[in-house]
Design an enzyme around this catalytic site. Structure first.
Site, PDB file in Angstrom:
ATOM      1  N   ASP A  58      51.389  41.275  67.850  1.00 24.64           N
ATOM      2  CA  ASP A  58      51.598  42.607  68.406  1.00 24.64           C
ATOM      3  C   ASP A  58      50.584  43.586  67.822  1.00 24.64           C
ATOM      4  OD1 ASP A  58      53.707  41.598  69.783  1.00 24.64           O
ATOM      5  OD2 ASP A  58      55.259  42.467  68.491  1.00 24.64           O
ATOM      6  N   THR A  83      39.166  38.393  28.085  1.00 24.67           N
ATOM      7  CA  THR A  83      38.827  37.578  26.919  1.00 24.67           C
ATOM      8  C   THR A  83      38.524  36.142  27.329  1.00 24.67           C
ATOM      9  OG1 THR A  83      41.219  37.408  26.552  1.00 24.67           O
ATOM     10  CG2 THR A  83      40.009  39.008  25.228  1.00 24.67           C
ATOM     11  N   GLU A  91      33.544  46.605  35.055  1.00 26.86           N
ATOM     12  CA  GLU A  91      33.287  45.677  33.960  1.00 26.86           C
ATOM     13  C   GLU A  91      32.201  46.125  32.993  1.00 26.86           C
ATOM     14  OE1 GLU A  91      33.261  41.600  34.787  1.00 26.86           O
ATOM     15  OE2 GLU A  91      34.897  41.689  36.244  1.00 26.86           O
ATOM     16  N   TYR A  92      31.368  47.080  33.361  1.00 27.23           N
ATOM     17  CA  TYR A  92      30.305  47.482  32.431  1.00 27.23           C
ATOM     18  C   TYR A  92      29.976  48.972  32.580  1.00 27.23           C
ATOM     19  CZ  TYR A  92      28.243  45.368  36.670  1.00 27.23           C
ATOM     20  OH  TYR A  92      27.981  44.967  37.956  1.00 27.23           O
ATOM     21  N   TRP A 104      43.068  34.643  35.005  1.00 28.89           N
ATOM     22  CA  TRP A 104      42.209  34.502  36.177  1.00 28.89           C
ATOM     23  C   TRP A 104      42.090  32.999  36.467  1.00 28.89           C
ATOM     24  CZ3 TRP A 104      39.858  37.799  39.552  1.00 28.89           C
ATOM     25  CH2 TRP A 104      38.986  37.191  40.481  1.00 28.89           C
ATOM     26  N   TRP A 121      33.064  41.792  38.844  1.00 30.61           N
ATOM     27  CA  TRP A 121      31.682  41.652  38.369  1.00 30.61           C
ATOM     28  C   TRP A 121      30.668  42.050  39.437  1.00 30.61           C
ATOM     29  CZ3 TRP A 121      29.322  41.072  33.851  1.00 30.61           C
ATOM     30  CH2 TRP A 121      28.001  40.613  33.826  1.00 30.61           C
ATOM     31  N   THR A 122      30.868  41.576  40.662  1.00 32.98           N
ATOM     32  CA  THR A 122      29.891  41.805  41.725  1.00 32.98           C
ATOM     33  C   THR A 122      29.926  43.232  42.246  1.00 32.98           C
ATOM     34  OG1 THR A 122      30.076  39.485  42.381  1.00 32.98           O
ATOM     35  CG2 THR A 122      29.102  41.000  43.979  1.00 32.98           C
TER      36      THR A 122
END
Length: 613
Positions: free
Chosen positions: A316, A454, A387-388, A593, A346-347
């Site tokens: 639908d 970690t 991440e950075y 992960w 990361w990407t």
């Protein structure tokens, strides 16, 4: 996933060769050249230069006839140029003067041998005023230092928990200056620090340990040992009790080649053991939160047999499909579950720099997307996987140390107290590393918890090794980079004011491996990345447990040698030990992960749940 110590292959940029150390006697050029050949020298180059930033590498060469035990390189950078990250070294800075000392494991350079370190920076300038071990970088300078420091005195304990001992000592004297202290637990080096305090972690409860400390100067001269100190750790419990959160990442791309769907979270028994699911990833583009994969997220049609509740999706107009609808069904079946939408990774972390330029606008875009009426009931909050920040990763960010704090403040203001606001962050615990690059302590007030990644400390991006566990809990004798282990990250974040109750311990449900390895123990050389199902150098636990079973443990994690391959990964047994650490440290729990790496019956998540209680 994070790569705290990742290396990057970059095109050769502008270069500067710097010769360093030993005094050269007066004499003709031939004599001077001969003296330089017998000195310790270094060649420093810009390996990449993109105008607003650069990466560099220095290779120290021991041209003397005897082993060099320790080195220190110092230089100035002009105003407007700075270094924000480094690897294979310990870095400190005072004004525009940068100091790089050995990382411990690369302190000794044999006669004729070399050691290298790298760094990343911003700005157009380059090095000047370079010295090494007290001598000028042009091969002239101070006479060689052959005098060892005095022994550190009054080694004492300043505190204990069930898993750690805090130590302090009086500074050692030296004719030039002490550059580092090596802390020994028995005969094994447990830590290297530049100050006169250290905490040795990863210990067993109610156990006696003996410690000594030795001082080192820039020339590598090592002192006699301090007084020996025996300390008994506290009984079990430490700073606990820890929390019981178990958070697992669901990767949206798993629905393709991996064939892992939301239903698998239920049929494996994992849903009952999880407290939260982080859905990865939303993208960050043009300063806004955006959809990562619309087909996987909310458009893929699920047949009855694929669906959590056995009911096929609707065609639908306006009907929700894809993983979002399956997560809605999973939450209905398991009402205790919370789902958080994670943005970045990361990407896609490169998009946060623009977002940080207008945090309020970014937060507004994220709120509108997460609270879109089509799926507002699916998500219980937002997770930022930057991440950075203010450092280099896949790209380099120059948004400044306050940018992360400002971003999290804006998100909390917009999402309010009724939604979860969390962040997956770097686990780089090195001196001057990525944790030091951003204000994680200041931002802690705005987040419900942090997920320090970690894992991925070491891997086959260093194709020739040395082999090392990608997720060590603690340091160990021979670790390639001091500060690349879980406890270093946890303790550094706590030292910056982040409460233990807002930290989780990260676990990888996969291994990292090399090929061309002959040595069973860590530290062996390699010829490249071991083959993997989806990517060379990485493989799921569910595959490795049968293909390359564990042959040993180091630093609280497992490793395996099979044929010419060497792998490191966590097993149910090592996860049990890590959960004990999380409880003793009073952490909020643990996360991993990612879900598709576990066995069909959920061996690893069961170990996490049982370990946390």
């Amino acid at each position: 996933m994070s790569r705290p110590g990742g290396r990057r292959a970059l095109a050769l940029g502008g270069a500067l060769t710097i010769a360093m150390t030993a005094t050269l006697p007066a004499g003709p050029p031939a004599a001077a050249n001969q003296a330089r050949a017998a000195a310790v020298t270094a060649s420093c180059t810009k390996t990449s230069d993109w105008g607003t930033g650069f990466e560099g590498k220095c290779t120290v060469t021991n041209g003397t006839g005897s082993a060099l035990n320790g080195w220190k390189v110092e230089f100035d950078l002009p105003a407007g140029t700075s270094i924000g990250s480094s690897w294979d070294t310990t870095r400190s800075v005072s004004g525009n003067r940068y100091t790089f000392t050995d990382a411990g494991w690369n302190a000794t350079i044999a006669a004729g041998g070399t050691a290298s370190f790298g760094f990343g920076g911003t700005g157009p300038g380059w090095i000047s005023g370079c010295t090494v071990n007290g001598g000028a970088c042009d091969g002239t300078g101070a006479p060689a230092d052959t005098e060892a420091p005095g022994a550190p005195a009054n080694l004492r304990s300043t505190g204990t928990t069930s898993s750690s001992v805090a130590l302090a000592w009086n500074a050692a004297a030296d004719n030039v200056g002490v550059t580092a202290y090596d802390v020994y637990q028995g005969t094994a080096k447990a830590a290297t620090v530049t100050g006169t305090t250290a905490t040795v972690s990863g210990l067993s409860a109610k156990t006696a340990y003996t410690f000594t400390v030795k001082a080192r100067d820039a020339a590598g001269n090592v002192s006699a040992a301090s007084n020996a100190l025996t300390v008994t750790t506290a009984e079990g419990g430490g700073t606990g009790p820890g929390g019981g959160k178990v958070i697992g990442y669901f990767a949206q791309w798993g629905v393709y080649q991996r064939g892992y769907h939301v239903k698998n979270i239920d049929t494996s028994g994992s849903a009952a053991k999880l407290t939260h699911i982080n859905y990865a990833f939303g993208n960050v583009q043009n300063g806004q939160c955006t959809i990562g994969d619309s087909y996987a997220d909310y458009d893929r049609f699920y047949q009855a047999g694929e669906s959590v509740d056995g009911q096929a999706d609707s065609w639908d107009a306006g009907a929700l499909r894809g993983s979002f609808n399956q997560l809605r069904k999973l939450k209905k079946k398991h009402p205790h579950l919370k789902v958080i939408w994670s943005f970045g990774g990361w990407t896609w972390s490169g998009g946060f720099g623009q977002a940080a330029a207008n945090p309020a606008a970014f937060a507004e875009s994220c709120y509108k997307l997460v609270e879109d009426p089509r799926w507002a009931d699916v998500f219980d909050g937002i997770d930022i996987d930057w991440e950075y920040p203010n450092a280099c990763g896949l790209t380099c960010d120059t948004s400044g140390p306050a940018a992360f704090r400002n971003l999290m403040s804006a998100l909390r203001s917009r999402f309010g107290t009724g939604n979860l606001v969390t962040a997956a962050i770097t686990a780089d615990g090195t001196a001057g590393g990525k944790i030091d690059a951003a204000d994680y302590g200041g931002a802690a007030q705005y987040v419900d918890w942090y997920l320090p990644m970690t894992y991925d400390f070491f891997g086959a991006w260093d194709a020739d090794g040395p082999t090392a566990p990608h997720s060590p809990l603690t340091s160990y004798d021979g670790i390639p980079t001091q500060g690349f282990h879980s406890d270093a990250a946890i303790q550094k974040l706590r030292s910056k004011g982040v409460p233990a109750s807002k930290l989780l311990l990260g676990i990888g449900f996969y291994g990292r491996g090399w090929r061309g390895v002959t040595q069973s123990a860590p530290g062996g050389s390699a010829t490249g990345a071991a083959p993997g199902t989806y990517e060379a150098g990485i493989e799921d636990y569910k595959v490795l447990k049968g293909r390359c079973p564990s042959t040993g443990t180091v630093a609280g994690t497992a490793y395996a040698k099979c044929g010419d391959q060497w792998w490191s990964y966590d097993t149910p047994a090592t996860i049990g030990g890590k959960m004990t650490y999380a409880k003793n440290q009073g952490l909020a729990g643990s996360f991993f992960w990612e879900l598709s790496g576990d066995t069909t019956g959920g061996e690893l998540i069961t170990a996490m749940r049982n370990g946390l209680g």
